[in-house]
Design a protein around this motif. Structure first.
Motif, PDB file in Angstrom:
ATOM      1  N   ALA A 110       0.835  -1.204   0.000  1.00 44.46           N
ATOM      2  CA  ALA A 110       0.000   0.000   0.000  1.00 44.46           C
ATOM      3  C   ALA A 110       0.871   1.256   0.000  1.00 44.46           C
ATOM      4  N   PHE A 111       1.903   1.287   0.850  1.00 47.39           N
ATOM      5  CA  PHE A 111       2.777   2.455   0.916  1.00 47.39           C
ATOM      6  C   PHE A 111       3.450   2.711  -0.427  1.00 47.39           C
ATOM      7  N   ALA A 112       3.851   1.658  -1.112  1.00 50.92           N
ATOM      8  CA  ALA A 112       4.492   1.825  -2.428  1.00 50.92           C
ATOM      9  C   ALA A 112       3.501   2.414  -3.429  1.00 50.92           C
ATOM     10  N   LYS A 113       2.260   1.962  -3.382  1.00 51.70           N
ATOM     11  CA  LYS A 113       1.252   2.449  -4.337  1.00 51.70           C
ATOM     12  C   LYS A 113       0.861   3.898  -4.085  1.00 51.70           C
ATOM     13  N   ILE A 114       0.874   4.313  -2.816  1.00 53.51           N
ATOM     14  CA  ILE A 114       0.430   5.678  -2.492  1.00 53.51           C
ATOM     15  C   ILE A 114       1.606   6.609  -2.220  1.00 53.51           C
TER      16      ILE A 114
END
Length: 114
Positions: free
Chosen positions: A90-94
């Motif tokens: 999630a952190f990578a995507k956002i």
């Protein structure tokens, strides 16, 4: 010169051919393509921003609620390593560097609970 009894040769039984059962994808590609449109998931998932999965959104909401990785794991009945994987994805995507960035993102995108 032999030290023991001679081995007896046992004839191999004739192999019985197995019946060929056609694979559904190979036998009827049109039927398989119709099934693939009806995803294995019961309901079509809601569209989330930045291609987040349902589980990643769920984890983000629990981060917003202030849960630790252990708390998230307990709430979702999954392992802490799995929680870390969801968080990292999630952190990578956002493009979040930490939980504070993730909470800001969730708030801006309306992913927080009312």
């Amino acid at each position: 010169m032999t030290d023991g009894p001679e081995p007896t040769a046992h004839p191999k039984p004739a192999a019985t051919p197995r019946p060929r059962i056609p694979h559904p994808t190979i036998a009827a590609p049109e039927a398989a393509s119709a099934k693939s449109t009806e995803s294995a998931r019961p309901a079509q998932r809601a569209a989330h921003p930045d291609r987040l999965t349902d589980r990643e959104v769920e984890v983000l909401r629990l981060i917003v609620d202030g849960l630790t990785n252990a708390g998230i794991a307990a709430a979702l009945s999954i392992g802490e390593a799995t929680v870390k994987t969801h968080i990292n994805n999630a952190f990578a995507k956002i493009n979040a560097r930490n939980r504070t960035d993730a909470v800001r993102y969730a708030d801006r995108r309306g992913l927080t609970r009312p």
